[in-house]
Scaffold this motif. Structure first.
Motif, PDB file in Angstrom:
ATOM      1  N   ALA A 196       0.808  -1.225   0.000  1.00  0.00           N
ATOM      2  CA  ALA A 196       0.000   0.000   0.000  1.00  0.00           C
ATOM      3  C   ALA A 196       0.843   1.278   0.000  1.00  0.00           C
ATOM      4  O   ALA A 196       0.358   2.351  -0.371  1.00  0.00           O
TER       5      ALA A 196
ATOM      6  N   CYS B 174      -7.379   6.318  -3.659  1.00  0.00           N
ATOM      7  CA  CYS B 174      -8.070   5.434  -2.718  1.00  0.00           C
ATOM      8  C   CYS B 174      -7.551   4.013  -2.925  1.00  0.00           C
ATOM      9  O   CYS B 174      -7.645   3.470  -4.037  1.00  0.00           O
ATOM     10  N   ASN B 175      -6.978   3.460  -1.860  1.00  0.00           N
ATOM     11  CA  ASN B 175      -6.457   2.093  -1.947  1.00  0.00           C
ATOM     12  C   ASN B 175      -7.595   1.072  -1.936  1.00  0.00           C
ATOM     13  O   ASN B 175      -8.592   1.255  -1.238  1.00  0.00           O
TER      14      ASN B 175
ATOM     15  N   GLU C 266     -10.330   1.757   1.112  1.00  0.00           N
ATOM     16  CA  GLU C 266      -9.676   2.533   2.188  1.00  0.00           C
ATOM     17  C   GLU C 266     -10.733   3.396   2.885  1.00  0.00           C
ATOM     18  O   GLU C 266     -11.497   4.101   2.225  1.00  0.00           O
TER      19      GLU C 266
ATOM     20  N   SER D 224     -14.518  -2.163   4.638  1.00  0.00           N
ATOM     21  CA  SER D 224     -13.314  -1.355   4.847  1.00  0.00           C
ATOM     22  C   SER D 224     -12.073  -2.171   4.496  1.00  0.00           C
ATOM     23  O   SER D 224     -12.005  -3.376   4.758  1.00  0.00           O
ATOM     24  N   LEU D 225     -11.108  -1.497   3.899  1.00  0.00           N
ATOM     25  CA  LEU D 225      -9.871  -2.158   3.478  1.00  0.00           C
ATOM     26  C   LEU D 225      -9.129  -2.756   4.684  1.00  0.00           C
ATOM     27  O   LEU D 225      -8.670  -3.901   4.652  1.00  0.00           O
TER      28      LEU D 225
END
Lengths: 236, 372
Positions: B73, B89-90, B110, B180-181
């Protein structure tokens, strides 16, 4: 009756015509010489296997001679660039087995040779109706061959042979598949069409009584024309 | 009687065989329509999904299958620094089985990233934090999984809670389980692992500037690949593979059709030797005979194509309603694909008729007098 033309150039002229099959092992024609004037009605007779039908095929360009010359109005036939056009415009075939196309009606069978001759759809239809009337089948035009008698089928085949107003009619045993009553009716029709319109006709038959209806009889034996005489009946 | 009548009569001569041949071509063409339509629809769905999230560029690893390979990341930090980049946005996206559904998109984003912003709540609420043991479901995903707000949901080894149902504005979004990541990374025990970065560029960036930015990203981080949303799927290894498989399978089905038509037309020519010889004897040119055979085979192809397109279109819609694929399939059955399929069928017909037509043109008309 329109008499045969006496023009200098014969309609058909054959000289030394041969046809061999199986690399020369079978000699169907062994040097045939004759000429046909325009308007003549000729019968070719002879026993089975003497080469009558082979000769008819060569005249109709359904087959090519092995050697010899075959002239149509003075032009070499085997050298023709478009044999299909010759067959379509100059020749009308009448077969022993009729050879109508089973999936087409009588009127449609008559129209078949007219494809590619420049006639419109309505012209083709009109011509087919006219020809079926000529052979007495105007009320059978929508019938498929399977619904017609043998004599009627042959009459449709005769109408088809006249579709493009050919100069030369070639008939191979036209009554061979018919009973005697129908055979006489068909023969009368052929003779009438030949005489009324002055068409040149070559008819192959093994029956001497039928051959006598022609003006001239060529008798064949073993691939050769052994006699060429006027018909005793017509005396011409 | 027209020439077309002659052609149609030829086909109607053996109606059962003609119908069986039509069935053969139809199946081939139905396979083309169904497979290509599904594949294109799937691609289009992803593309619409990316656009709905407001994504201009996608950064992912090179290679990989349908979903790209994971990477660290921290790469995002190098990209975010570049001028012209408005937001990043990851993501960690997986196509996996969830409970009874064999194929479900798991989209982990993310927390706080812009990829959450397009989601509109239908019922329930959004997760309250990145650590909350909660997911939201797209409407279609909720239907497929038969879940409502408050239900538990098993994701890999963890049991989470459905807190909301959302509308994402695209098929892929609606068919996804969104979470959520950080939560998914924790469940998978893969901290810092992502497999895509959604990038939003500054407003007013034109196509040329976008391309320059892509090159800058490539230079900055050579181990990843940046592509615009439009190019993303065409460059995706996974989709390339899907496309290749789709066309490969389709062509195989079409080949079966080719053999079917060729067999029928050869049989037709053999059976109609006598008829063709009569046609030649009464003055038909060989070119007209060839034309007749080719028209017959082309007509077989055309009708096979039309039937195949209908079967394919109806079939793929029916397939989309099956529990395993519901929500994941929105086939792209546009006119170009349908027209192309019919065109392929006609080409198949003509190609298959070439050899029989050539054979028919070689027949000697003298056979007509000898036969029968």
């Amino acid at each position: 009756m329109i008499p045969p033309s006496s023009s200098a150039v014969p309609l058909l002229e054959a000289e030394g015509l041969t046809r061999a099959f199986d690399d020369g092992q079978v000699q169907a024609l062994r040097g045939v010489d004759f000429s046909i004037q325009e308007g003549e009605f000729i019968a070719i007779t002879g026993p089975s296997g003497c080469g009558k039908s082979t000769l008819l095929q060569l005249l109709g360009l359904l087959d090519q001679p092995t050697s010899g010359t075959l002239l149509y109005r003075g032009d070499s036939l085997p050298a023709l660039r478009d044999p299909a056009a010759y067959r379509a415009s100059e020749i009308g075939f009448i077969f022993q087995a009729f050879h109508l196309l089973p999936t087409f009606t009588a009127a449609e069978n008559v129209q078949i040779p007219m494809f590619g001759t420049g006639r419109s759809l309505s012209e083709r239809r009109e011509r087919a109706a006219e020809l079926l009337k000529l052979v007495g089948l105007e009320d059978r035009s929508d019938h498929f061959p399977s619904k017609l008698s043998g004599g009627e089928r042959q009459r449709v085949a005769i109408a088809r042979s006249l579709a493009n107003e050919p100069a030369l009619l070639l008939a191979d045993e036209p009554t061979g598949n018919l009973d005697s009553k129908n055979a006489h009716l068909i023969l009368d029709l052929i003779v009438r069409l030949q005489q009324e319109h002055g068409r040149t006709m070559v008819m192959v038959t093994h029956d001497p009584s039928i051959a006598e209806r022609a003006g001239r009889i060529l008798h064949m034996m073993d691939g050769k024309v052994v006699s060429d005489k006027p018909s005793p009946r017509t005396g011409s | 009687m027209t020439f077309l009548t002659v052609v149609i009569r030829g086909l109607l001569r053996r109606p059962v065989r003609t119908c069986l041949t039509l069935a053969g071509i139809s199946i081939g063409i139905a396979a083309v329509v169904a497979l290509v339509g599904m594949s294109r629809g799937f691609e289009k769905g992803w593309q619409v999904g990316l656009k709905a999230r407001g994504t201009d560029l996608v950064v992912s690893s090179r290679g990989g299958s349908l979903t790209p390979k994971p990477f660290n990341a921290s790469i995002r930090d190098q990209i975010a620094r570049l001028p012209g980049i408005a937001a990043t946005c990851n993501l960690l996206v997986q196509v996996t089985s969830v409970e009874d559904s064999d194929l479900m998109i798991l989209s982990a984003r993310e927390w706080g990233g812009f990829s959450w912003s397009n989601l509109k709540l239908v019922t329930g609420r959004m997760p309250q934090s990145g650590e909350e043991q909660a997911v939201v479901l797209g409407q279609t995903a909720a239907d497929i999984l038969k879940k409502k707000v408050g239900d538990p949901i098993q994701i890999e080894t963890a049991e989470l809670k459905v807190v909301g149902i959302v509308k994402g504005g695209a098929l892929v979004e609606d068919g996804s389980v969104i979470m959520s990541l950080a939560l998914l990374q924790k469940i998978l025990a893969s901290p810092d692992q992502i497999n895509a970065i959604d990038v939003r560029v500054t407003p007013g960036t034109n196509e040329k500037q976008l391309q320059i930015l892509i090159q800058q990203i490539q230079r900055q981080v050579p181990e990843v690949r940046a592509v615009s949303v439009a190019d993303h799927l065409s460059n995706s290894e996974g989709f390339r593979m899907v496309r290749a498989m789709t066309w490969g399978t389709s062509l195989l089905a079409v080949l079966v059709g080719v053999l079917g038509v060729m067999n029928t037309m050869l049989m037709t020519v053999f059976e109609r030797t006598h008829e063709i010889c009569v046609l030649l004897a009464v003055g038909w040119k060989r070119s007209r005979i060839i034309q007749m055979v080719l028209y017959e085979s082309a007509l077989l192809g055309f009708f096979g194509g039309v039937i195949g397109v209908t079967i394919g279109a109806l079939g793929v819609r029916a397939l989309g309603e099956t529990p395993a694929l519901r929500g994941l399939l929105q086939p792209d059955l546009g006119f170009p694909l349908l027209a192309l399929s019919v065109l392929i069928a006609v080409a198949v017909g003509v190609f298959s008729g070439l050899y029989p037509a050539w054979r028919s043109s070689r027949l000697a008309p003298s056979q007509a007098l000898q036969a029968g």
